[in-house]
Design a protein around this motif. Structure first.
Motif, PDB file in Angstrom:
ATOM      1  N   LEU A  91      46.639 140.628  75.939  1.00 24.68           N
ATOM      2  CA  LEU A  91      46.923 139.414  77.012  1.00 24.68           C
ATOM      3  C   LEU A  91      46.162 138.424  76.484  1.00 24.68           C
ATOM      4  CD1 LEU A  91      47.985 140.599  80.373  1.00 24.68           C
ATOM      5  CD2 LEU A  91      49.226 140.164  78.612  1.00 24.68           C
ATOM      6  N   PHE A  92      46.849 137.219  76.487  1.00 24.32           N
ATOM      7  CA  PHE A  92      45.824 135.910  76.291  1.00 24.32           C
ATOM      8  C   PHE A  92      44.978 135.410  77.350  1.00 24.32           C
ATOM      9  CE2 PHE A  92      49.725 135.407  73.479  1.00 24.32           C
ATOM     10  CZ  PHE A  92      48.977 135.974  72.210  1.00 24.32           C
ATOM     11  N   ARG A  93      43.847 135.651  77.290  1.00 21.18           N
ATOM     12  CA  ARG A  93      43.002 135.523  78.410  1.00 21.18           C
ATOM     13  C   ARG A  93      42.952 134.233  79.013  1.00 21.18           C
ATOM     14  NH1 ARG A  93      37.498 138.569  77.216  1.00 21.18           N
ATOM     15  NH2 ARG A  93      36.988 136.904  78.668  1.00 21.18           N
ATOM     16  N   GLY A  94      43.175 133.212  78.101  1.00 22.12           N
ATOM     17  CA  GLY A  94      43.248 131.870  78.969  1.00 22.12           C
ATOM     18  C   GLY A  94      44.484 131.439  79.689  1.00 22.12           C
ATOM     19  N   MET A  95      45.439 132.352  79.700  1.00 28.45           N
ATOM     20  CA  MET A  95      46.619 131.976  80.382  1.00 28.45           C
ATOM     21  C   MET A  95      47.081 132.801  81.445  1.00 28.45           C
ATOM     22  SD  MET A  95      49.177 131.990  77.076  1.00 28.45           S
ATOM     23  CE  MET A  95      48.916 131.284  75.510  1.00 28.45           C
ATOM     24  N   THR A  96      47.833 132.343  82.440  1.00 26.70           N
ATOM     25  CA  THR A  96      48.371 133.106  83.558  1.00 26.70           C
ATOM     26  C   THR A  96      49.400 133.973  82.883  1.00 26.70           C
ATOM     27  OG1 THR A  96      50.270 131.613  83.778  1.00 26.70           O
ATOM     28  CG2 THR A  96      48.113 131.042  85.077  1.00 26.70           C
ATOM     29  N   ARG A 149      49.131 135.037  88.682  1.00 26.84           N
ATOM     30  CA  ARG A 149      47.734 135.457  88.196  1.00 26.84           C
ATOM     31  C   ARG A 149      47.252 135.172  86.887  1.00 26.84           C
ATOM     32  NH1 ARG A 149      47.502 138.846  92.668  1.00 26.84           N
ATOM     33  NH2 ARG A 149      45.525 139.885  91.974  1.00 26.84           N
ATOM     34  N   ARG A 150      45.892 135.418  86.556  1.00 27.26           N
ATOM     35  CA  ARG A 150      45.419 135.539  85.416  1.00 27.26           C
ATOM     36  C   ARG A 150      45.395 136.883  84.944  1.00 27.26           C
ATOM     37  NH1 ARG A 150      41.831 132.399  82.574  1.00 27.26           N
ATOM     38  NH2 ARG A 150      42.077 130.272  83.247  1.00 27.26           N
ATOM     39  N   GLY A 151      45.819 137.126  83.383  1.00 29.84           N
ATOM     40  CA  GLY A 151      45.861 138.251  83.060  1.00 29.84           C
ATOM     41  C   GLY A 151      44.507 139.138  83.174  1.00 29.84           C
TER      42      GLY A 151
END
Lengths: 263, 336
Positions: A91-96, A149-151
């Motif tokens: 999952l891309f960490r900077g994204m929800t 939520r964030r990943g």
């Protein structure tokens, strides 16, 4: 031939002098759930990497829906309808979670820097549709409540499920899943066969999964292919493969095989 | 929506900026104009570094190319500023796209090194190609006239800068909130996964370089008019440090952060002018303070303490979660 969703023909891969894959053949029919098992180091992940274009095969050909994808870039292969997930969470960490899902729709959307920069009517409509599709796809895997939520706030197993949804959202024909059940809670694991079947039946997706949870493989897969030391040593329906002496030997070694068949 | 939210604060700053020429002296107007130029630089650099995760060091050089190209077209070919400025901007953007070519195959430290080498090469050309660039001493560029508008050159240039900076801010904000911004962040956070979703790495990296070249070119053209003097030392490594500082202090991966960071850094640098010899030392201290205690920059702190500061692809981080991955030096993803 066209009912083959994916065909791997005599694919070999060498890293240095080591044959990681040695003329591997694999034919997966459209709508099939195929299990890919084998001991550690058998070349399962390498096979997925070759199919998805991360490694180029030294020899052999790969056909997706009847067309060769050999030598194409990973992004190009993805655009032709091949999705995949990885062993670890990507999952891309900077994204929800929602933004991750919308990123999965990249190849299905086409606003460019100008239409996006000037917020053209079409670009805005596309963005709304993307959000709607993202929420629907999250709902399909039962993760709708985590959209904002964030990943990184999710458990490892939850992240893996979101990744599967992120792959499905662009409506691929074939999806490769690398150990999808790792990190799932017992509850989710129990529902996981059902989820895989729903992906096949409701989305019409052909699934190929590497999996170490043998119970899951036996329950859900139509056919199982066993790799060992870069070669296909068995290929067939789950029960037949389970009792194949070569397979038992590959997992347990010769001596134990003797004991296993004696008992 | 709370009063002290992102949109209100930015609108307030814009209204404040509109009024600056009315209540400031010549020096304050100069500083305000400089801030607008750094807003342009910071946005372009943040798109490239903060969003797309490309650790490039060529922005100061592209800034210089924009300034040199705009001014030299006026001096050598006698073009009016209104042609030279867009042409200079396009030249800087073309150079940005050109340096993206090797950059597409490199990442992390290798990209940093190759873009640094390019920046040094640009410095050398500015200083040594005397016939074209007038060498290390620099040269004067003719000031624009805003006639028939009834404004003086500094006020006219200030409003021109304000218009350009505002348009670029809004445009960039829209772009990063779209599928393009998501593609940038996906490349930053995991290029293997990004490709598996059908995202074209090379095309998007080139786009990010092109955007940063474009905004640096705009900034350069305006800067050449602000000083009416162009010389190589304005575009050296220290210039690059200042630009990096604006996005780190403002907040990586945030357009609002770029705006606030540009303002903060320029004001700090100007205040430190009083300190003369200590300027660099204190500036260094401020940077260390930020990277140590405010790793998410001004915007990150605002998001933590106030509501209404979340941005697309840059929302408040829950307490205790991992630090941003942002730019990972030379770290390649494993393929397993």
């Amino acid at each position: 031939m066209t009912d083959l969703a994916l065909a791997v023909r005599g694919v070999s891969v060498q890293f240095g002098g080591v044959h990681v894959l040695d003329s591997v053949d694999l034919s997966v029919r459209s709508g099939e759930i195929r299990g890919l098992i084998g001991p550690n180091g058998a070349g399962k992940t390498t096979l997925l990497n070759v199919v998805s274009g991360i490694h180029a095969p030294g020899r052999g050909d790969i056909l997706l829906d009847g067309t060769s994808i050999r030598g194409h870039k990973p992004s190009e292969i993805a655009r032709r309808g091949l999705g995949r997930t990885f062993q670890t969470s990507r999952l891309f960490r900077g994204m929800t979670v929602l933004e991750n899902m919308m990123t999965g729709l990249h190849r299905r959307t086409d606003s460019n820097i100008f239409s996006a920069g000037f917020r053209s009517r079409r670009a805005m409509a596309e963005e709304r549709e993307a959000e709607h599709a993202a929420r629907k796809s999250l709902d399909f895997v039962g993760m709708a409540q985590f959209a904002d939520r964030r990943g990184t706030e999710l458990s490892f197993g939850q992240q893996r499920v979101v990744e599967i949804a992120r792959t499905l959202i662009s409506e691929p024909k074939v999806v490769l899943l690398d150990e999808p059940a790792v990190g799932l809670s017992m509850n989710r694991l129990a529902e996981f066969d059902l989820l895989l079947r729903r992906i096949r039946d409701e989305k019409g997706v052909t699934l190929i999964l590497i999996e170490h949870v043998i119970r899951l493989v036996m329950e859900v897969c139509d056919k199982v292919t066993v790799l060992s030391s870069g070669r296909v040593i068995a290929d067939g329906d789950p029960n037949q493969v389970r009792n194949d002496p070569q397979v038992i030997e590959a997992y347990l070694g010769k001596e134990l095989r003797a004991r296993y068949s004696a008992s | 929506m709370p009063m002290f939210c992102r949109r209100n604060v930015l609108s307030g700053l814009f209204i404040l900026a509109l009024g600056v020429p009315a209540f400031s002296n010549a020096y304050q107007l100069f500083v305000a104009n400089l801030i607008l130029i750094y807003v342009l630089l910071a946005i372009g650099l943040n798109v490239l570094v903060g969003y797309a995760g490309q650790l490039a060091f060529a922005n100061a050089a592209m800034f210089g190319i924009g300034a040199y190209a705009t001014a030299l077209l006026q001096v050598h070919l006698s073009w009016p500023f209104y042609f030279a400025f867009p042409a200079g901007t396009l030249i800087a953007m073309a150079v940005g796209l050109l340096i993206s070519l090797p950059a597409l195959r490199l990442s992390g430290l290798y990209l940093a090194l190759s873009t640094l080498a390019f920046a040094q090469f640009t410095q050398w050309v500015f200083s040594h190609w005397d016939n074209l660039t007038f060498g290390a001493g620099g040269f004067k560029s003719p000031p624009i006239s805003f006639a028939p508008l009834p404004v003086s050159k500094p006020v006219g240039l200030y409003y021109l800068s304000l218009i350009v900076a505002t348009c670029v801010t809004l445009f960039a904000q829209n772009v990063v909130a779209s599928r393009i911004g998501r593609a940038f962040v996906s490349i930053r956070d995991g290029d293997v996964a990004a490709q598996s979703l059908g995202i074209d790495l090379l095309g998007h990296k080139a786009l990010a370089f092109g955007i940063s070249g474009f905004t640096a070119g705009l900034a350069g053209g305006l800067y050449s008019q602000l000083l009416n003097f162009v010389s190589p030392e304005g575009f050296d490594l220290f210039q690059m440090v200042i630009q990096k500082a604006t996005i780190v202090v403002g907040g990586l991966g945030s357009i609002t952060g770029s705006v606030l960071g540009a303002g903060a850094i320029i004001i700090i640098l100007e205040l430190l002018r009083e300190a003369k010899g200590a300027q660099e030392i204190v500036f260094g201290g401020v940077l260390i303070l930020f990277v140590t205690f405010f790793r998410r920059g001004i915007v990150g702190s605002l998001q933590q303490h106030f509501r209404g500061w979340d941005e697309p692809l840059h929302s408040a981080r829950p307490i205790g979660s991992a630090l941003p991955s942002q730019v990972r030096l030379g770290e390649k993803e494993s393929l397993s």
